[in-house]
Design a protein around this motif. Sequence first.
Motif, PDB file in Angstrom:
ATOM      1  N   ASP A 136      28.497  49.663  44.534  1.00 20.06           N
ATOM      2  CA  ASP A 136      27.333  50.493  44.844  1.00 20.06           C
ATOM      3  C   ASP A 136      27.694  51.953  44.645  1.00 20.06           C
ATOM      4  N   ARG A 137      26.707  52.779  44.355  1.00 17.44           N
ATOM      5  CA  ARG A 137      26.945  54.172  43.991  1.00 17.44           C
ATOM      6  C   ARG A 137      27.387  55.029  45.167  1.00 17.44           C
ATOM      7  N   LEU A 138      27.193  54.560  46.408  1.00 20.13           N
ATOM      8  CA  LEU A 138      27.633  55.306  47.583  1.00 20.13           C
ATOM      9  C   LEU A 138      29.079  54.975  47.966  1.00 20.13           C
ATOM     10  N   GLU A 140      30.240  52.413  49.419  1.00 21.31           N
ATOM     11  CA  GLU A 140      30.369  51.789  50.731  1.00 21.31           C
ATOM     12  C   GLU A 140      31.103  50.461  50.645  1.00 21.31           C
TER      13      GLU A 140
END
Length: 203
Positions: A136-138, A140
């Motif tokens: 995921d781009r965050l 996490e």
Amino acid sequence: GLRLKIFKLSENRTWVTGEYRAALAEMMAFAGPNNVALNHRVKTNSAEFDSYIWTPDALTDGFSLHSNVDRNPKNPNRVPLRMRGIERTVMDFDLGSRRTIDEFRFWPLAHTIQFNYTSSSGIGFPRGIKIIASRDRLFERSETLIDQTEIYPRTGSNPLMLRVQPTRARYVRIEMQNIVPDYRFGINELTIDEIEIFSAGRL
């Protein structure tokens, strides 16, 4: 293991001393798409040591003279990454879709021909590299693939090749620090010609 025997040298005496010598940049042995010789120990009874460039261990250190990637010779000019006055930088990459990542290559900016003036080799190259992969781009749900802050030596004009455990990810974060300073001008400037991410031998 593998054994290499050199029994006939070229008739051209190209070495600076005028002597006949064999000189190899890198030894690669492939099992499928992977270079299984990478970072393995090399023994020899006939080597001459010269600085950090001409040593048996340099045969498998990942710094090859030429990339295995087919670069377009009709358009070789690229604009390198140059960031002045920094101690550390972080770069995020979006690969567009989830891919299996298993190798990275960092191309230093060639300030000069390595064999002519080795003191300028590796200027601006990071000796500390951390690589994180995420779905995921965050970031996490991420996984650290490489975290080495000071182990990488100064490079020449050849790529640093790092193989990692195959990992499925779409996003990659690369942190670079401990930059080799430019002694000529007394500045810190991160300089990278290219960063390549591979999946099973494919760029």
